[in-house]
Design an enzyme around this catalytic site. Structure first.
Site, PDB file in Angstrom:
ATOM      1  N   CYS A  90       4.607  -1.353  13.124  1.00  0.00           N
ATOM      2  CA  CYS A  90       5.254  -1.289  11.033  1.00  0.00           C
ATOM      3  C   CYS A  90       5.324  -2.165  10.100  1.00  0.00           C
ATOM      4  CB  CYS A  90       6.298  -0.299  11.501  1.00  0.00           C
ATOM      5  SG  CYS A  90       6.449   0.242   9.997  1.00  0.00           S
ATOM      6  N   GLY A  91       4.301  -2.686   9.133  1.00  0.00           N
ATOM      7  CA  GLY A  91       5.083  -3.813   8.306  1.00  0.00           C
ATOM      8  C   GLY A  91       6.132  -4.230   7.986  1.00  0.00           C
ATOM      9  N   HIS A 210      -3.791   7.020   8.018  1.00  0.00           N
ATOM     10  CA  HIS A 210      -2.544   6.620   6.701  1.00  0.00           C
ATOM     11  C   HIS A 210      -4.104   7.201   5.617  1.00  0.00           C
ATOM     12  CE1 HIS A 210       0.048   5.086   9.656  1.00  0.00           C
ATOM     13  NE2 HIS A 210       0.208   4.839   8.924  1.00  0.00           N
ATOM     14  N   CYS A 238       3.406  -1.050   2.624  1.00  0.00           N
ATOM     15  CA  CYS A 238       3.225  -0.698   3.299  1.00  0.00           C
ATOM     16  C   CYS A 238       2.154  -1.757   4.026  1.00  0.00           C
ATOM     17  CB  CYS A 238       2.218   0.843   3.303  1.00  0.00           C
ATOM     18  SG  CYS A 238       0.851   1.498   5.331  1.00  0.00           S
ATOM     19  N   THR A 240       1.054  -2.334   7.171  1.00  0.00           N
ATOM     20  CA  THR A 240      -0.337  -2.431   7.770  1.00  0.00           C
ATOM     21  C   THR A 240      -1.531  -1.905   6.867  1.00  0.00           C
ATOM     22  OG1 THR A 240       0.350  -0.192   8.503  1.00  0.00           O
ATOM     23  CG2 THR A 240       0.367  -2.021   9.939  1.00  0.00           C
TER      24      THR A 240
END
Ligand code: PYC
Length: 311
Positions: A90-91, A210, A238, A240
């Site tokens: 998770c970025g 996603h 987001c 990723t």
């Protein structure tokens, strides 16, 4: 009335919340972040919803359980989880974790390595307080795939890995903005279902969880809407998802190595990103800002009918 308490710090990165679990969580069995996640999922999954969902949280929250790292030179391991399950990476959450560790005075250096299930990432706190995350290698798996959505027609898009699996829709033409959240969530959810029904997956048959829609932006190179597993949309651009986007731009030859890409979110927040070439794709670096919002202790009482959240 026995109670369990769990210490947390909340932050948001570009609007998207991260709840870092610091203490009070049952000790997990395993010798790697992946094994710890598996024990969390098998034996303590009710705490995932208890920590994140109402009445202690809200469905858009992403949790980050700090644990032992896989590698000796990493600062910590992180198990990411959300209202729908578990995330490989998770970025925005990594940026939130780094600002949380800084807030706690637990960082000896401005640069740290962190181990996630998707791999080791490197994060650096910049002079302006923003955080840059060098993500796991990201790549496009399939180009220009058509998916048929009943009653809505067909959509074309790319399947790409950025630490999670994404379907990046190429031909969505509607507006992206806060006034359109219901419609954006609905169409993205239908695309996700259609991908599953039509057998469109990531590598090795992994589920795509996603969906990313794009439009032009007044302030950045692109604006996105990202639907996450669990049905909530990402308030940030987001990390990723932006990594998956960079992998596609690189594969199409339209963004050179080292060039800057700015990605605006549906809420109007922005990540800055670039990449270096690597074996099968690119190594993206994503920069964003996070802010601490709360420091507290969650209480789980045995006689609370919603002890494990409203699920
Ligand atoms: O920033 O990578 C991200 C992310 C994934 C889900 C929510 N945020």
């Amino acid at each position: 009335m026995p109670v369990q308490t769990i210490e947390i710090i909340d932050s948001h990165t570009a609007g998207e919340p991260t709840r870092v679990v610091l203490g009070g969580f049952p000790s997990l069995n395993g010798t790697s972040v992946a094994e710890l996640l598996s024990d969390f999922r098998s034996n303590h999954d009710q705490l995932r919803t208890g920590i994140l969902c109402e009445p202690r949280g809200f469905p858009a929250m992403v949790g980050a359980l700090l644990c032992e790292p896989d590698k000796p030179d990493s600062e910590a391991g992180i198990v990411f989880f959300n209202n729908g399950g578990y995330l490989g990476m998770c970025g925005h959450g990594t940026i939130g974790v780094v600002k949380t560790l800084e807030y706690l005075g637990r960082l000896n250096s401005k640069q740290v390595k962190l181990d996630t299930v998707a791999g080791t990432v490197t994060a650096r706190i910049n002079d302006d307080g923003s955080v840059s995350v060098q993500n796991v290698e990201s790549y496009r798996h399939r180009k220009d795939v058509e998916v048929e959505v009943a009653g809505e027609g067909s959509f074309r898009g790319d399947v790409a890995w950025g630490g999670n699996w994404f379907f990046l829709v190429r031909d969505y033409t509607g507006p992206i903005g806060m006034g359109h959240l219901k419609g954006l969530t609905r169409i993205s959810g239908l695309i996700l279902q259609a991908l599953d029904a039509q057998g469109v997956t990531g590598a090795d048959g992994t589920v795509i969880d996603h969906v990313e829609l794009f439009s032009d932006s007044d302030m950045a190179d692109s604006k996105n809407f990202v639907l996450c597993p669990g049905g909530e949309y990402d308030r940030s651009p987001c990390g990723t998802g932006t990594s998956a986007k960079l992998a596609c731009l690189a594969a199409d030859g339209v963004l050179p190595e080292g060039a800057s890409w700015t990605q605006e979110s549906v809420t109007g927040s922005v990540f800055e990103a670039s990449y270096t070439n690597s074996g099968i794709g690119v190594v993206p670096t994503i920069t964003g800002s996070a802010y601490i919002t709360a420091e507290s202790k969650l209480v789980f009482a045995d006689d609370d009918p919603f002890v494990y959240g409203i699920r």
